[in-house]
Scaffold this motif. Structure first.
Motif, mmCIF file in Angstrom:
data_model
loop_
_atom_site.group_PDB
_atom_site.id
_atom_site.type_symbol
_atom_site.label_atom_id
_atom_site.label_comp_id
_atom_site.label_asym_id
_atom_site.label_seq_id
_atom_site.Cartn_x
_atom_site.Cartn_y
_atom_site.Cartn_z
ATOM 1 N N VAL A 2 -22.635 -28.751 -35.752
ATOM 2 C CA VAL A 2 -22.475 -29.077 -34.341
ATOM 3 C C VAL A 2 -22.455 -30.600 -34.249
ATOM 4 O O VAL A 2 -23.347 -31.276 -34.771
ATOM 5 N N GLY A 8 -19.624 -26.433 -32.536
ATOM 6 C CA GLY A 8 -19.839 -26.884 -31.169
ATOM 7 C C GLY A 8 -19.681 -28.391 -31.128
ATOM 8 O O GLY A 8 -19.841 -29.070 -32.144
ATOM 9 N N PRO A 16 -16.890 -24.413 -28.465
ATOM 10 C CA PRO A 16 -17.709 -24.744 -27.297
ATOM 11 C C PRO A 16 -17.868 -26.261 -27.152
ATOM 12 O O PRO A 16 -18.201 -26.960 -28.120
ATOM 13 N N ALA A 52 -13.089 -24.135 -23.228
ATOM 14 C CA ALA A 52 -14.440 -23.663 -23.554
ATOM 15 C C ALA A 52 -15.488 -24.679 -23.107
ATOM 16 O O ALA A 52 -16.380 -25.048 -23.880
ATOM 17 N N TRP A 100 -18.718 -26.084 -21.395
ATOM 18 C CA TRP A 100 -20.049 -25.633 -21.038
ATOM 19 C C TRP A 100 -20.249 -25.745 -19.523
ATOM 20 O O TRP A 100 -19.961 -26.795 -18.924
ATOM 21 N N HIS A 101 -20.697 -24.668 -18.903
ATOM 22 C CA HIS A 101 -20.942 -24.585 -17.457
ATOM 23 C C HIS A 101 -19.666 -24.720 -16.632
ATOM 24 O O HIS A 101 -19.719 -24.799 -15.404
ATOM 25 N N PHE A 137 -27.557 -26.416 -24.460
ATOM 26 C CA PHE A 137 -26.208 -26.133 -24.968
ATOM 27 C C PHE A 137 -26.273 -25.299 -26.235
ATOM 28 O O PHE A 137 -25.556 -24.292 -26.383
ATOM 29 N N ARG A 163 -28.712 -23.388 -27.245
ATOM 30 C CA ARG A 163 -29.254 -22.065 -26.915
ATOM 31 C C ARG A 163 -28.204 -21.181 -26.241
ATOM 32 O O ARG A 163 -28.036 -20.007 -26.592
ATOM 33 N N ASP A 164 -27.461 -21.754 -25.301
ATOM 34 C CA ASP A 164 -26.486 -20.963 -24.557
ATOM 35 C C ASP A 164 -25.352 -20.454 -25.446
ATOM 36 O O ASP A 164 -24.765 -19.403 -25.167
ATOM 37 N N HIS A 165 -25.039 -21.184 -26.484
ATOM 38 C CA HIS A 165 -23.936 -20.787 -27.354
ATOM 39 C C HIS A 165 -24.418 -20.205 -28.672
ATOM 40 O O HIS A 165 -23.600 -19.962 -29.585
ATOM 41 N N ARG A 223 -25.943 -21.524 -31.086
ATOM 42 C CA ARG A 223 -25.615 -22.414 -32.200
ATOM 43 C C ARG A 223 -26.874 -22.976 -32.835
ATOM 44 O O ARG A 223 -27.848 -23.230 -32.223
#
Length: 281
Positions: free
Chosen positions: A109, A132, A220, A244, A246-247, A275, A277-279, A281
């Motif tokens: 990432v 990411g 992402p 893609a 984020w948000h 970020f 956590r949401d993906h 990664r």
């Protein structure tokens, strides 16, 4: 006065890797690669060094391996052996990809600041292991939209030779005002050819169409900018199509400027963790 020139401490020893364009200095918080999570790689901006990420490198990202390198011609890395090839966004991305290969990293990432964000976008196109990407102070532009994405305040960003006073002025634009002495020192250390050649390549359209890339890439992407960034045209960034994001929109931090991660490390790092956590990664 001496204290302000003292660079912030970085975790662990400075390490070095040999690349096609010269020796690269880097920091690695987990050189044995014990964590199963994709590492976080921090890529600094024009005329800076990995020291700008000292707060992130000292933070906890769930035991994740953290990496930060000095680009060719910057910080403790060598000046490039082939400046015309190395000091372009594509050249820097090739160096970063080679660096990751030398460390045996196939999934990562990337967090890129300013030029580092443009390098991250270039890396998406050439390194399939980018899981990411977070960019700050980095309008995704192409040759035709260069003047739209940036405000007309770039100052000495493309100037090969800068005086001490000009370096201090530039440092105050990219970090704090007045700037820390170590930021000014980083600017003065930078191979001036890196500034000039990078801008010449950018303006000539020799780098990727990053506007098109963010519209199509499934990687992402988080865009985190300071509201008072003196370089970024926020309306342009918000107007782009993203595949893609984020948000679904850029994240704009009130009261922050070009180096939001340095101005508010705790708040910025919380966004990085969210970020990740949401993906997953």
């Amino acid at each position: 006065m001496e204290a302000e020139h003292q660079p912030p401490p970085l975790p662990g020893p400075t390490r070095y890797a040999g690349t096609r364009y010269g020796r690269i200095a880097y920091t690695d918080t987990d050189p044995l690669g014990a964590s199963a999570l994709p590492p976080l790689l921090f890529v600094h901006g024009n005329s800076a060094s990995r020291k700008v990420f000292h707060a992130q490198l000292a933070d906890d990202f769930g035991g994740r391996r953290l990496l930060a390198l000095d680009l060719p011609g910057h910080g403790e890395s060598d000046d490039a052996t082939d400046p015309g090839a190395a000091y372009t966004q594509r050249g820097y991305a090739a160096t970063v990809a080679e660096f990751l290969g030398l460390l045996g990293i196939d999934r990562v990432v990337v967090v890129g600041w300013s030029l580092g964000g443009h390098i991250g976008l270039e890396l998406v196109a050439r390194f399939p292991g980018v899981a990411g990407l977070v960019v700050t102070g980095t309008p995704p532009v192409n040759r035709d939209t260069l003047a739209e994405g940036f405000l007309p305040t770039l100052g000495y960003a493309g100037t090969e030779t800068v005086t001490a006073a000009q370096a201090a002025e530039f440092a105050a634009q990219i970090t704090f005002s007045p700037p820390p002495g170590w930021v000014v020192d980083d600017i003065r250390r930078t191979d001036g050819r890196a500034r000039r050649l990078m801008f010449e390549s950018f303006a000539a359209g020799r780098d990727s169409d990053q506007k098109a890339l963010v519209a199509t890439s499934p990687v992402p992407l988080a865009v985190i900018d300071g509201r008072d960034d003196p370089f970024v045209h926020h309306a342009y960034v918000a107007s782009l199509t993203y595949a893609a994001l984020w948000h679904g929109a850029p994240t704009v931090l009130e009261g922050r400027r070009h180096a939001a991660f340095l101005e508010d490390p705790a708040g910025y790092d919380d966004l990085l963790r969210a970020f990740l956590r949401d993906h997953g990664r």
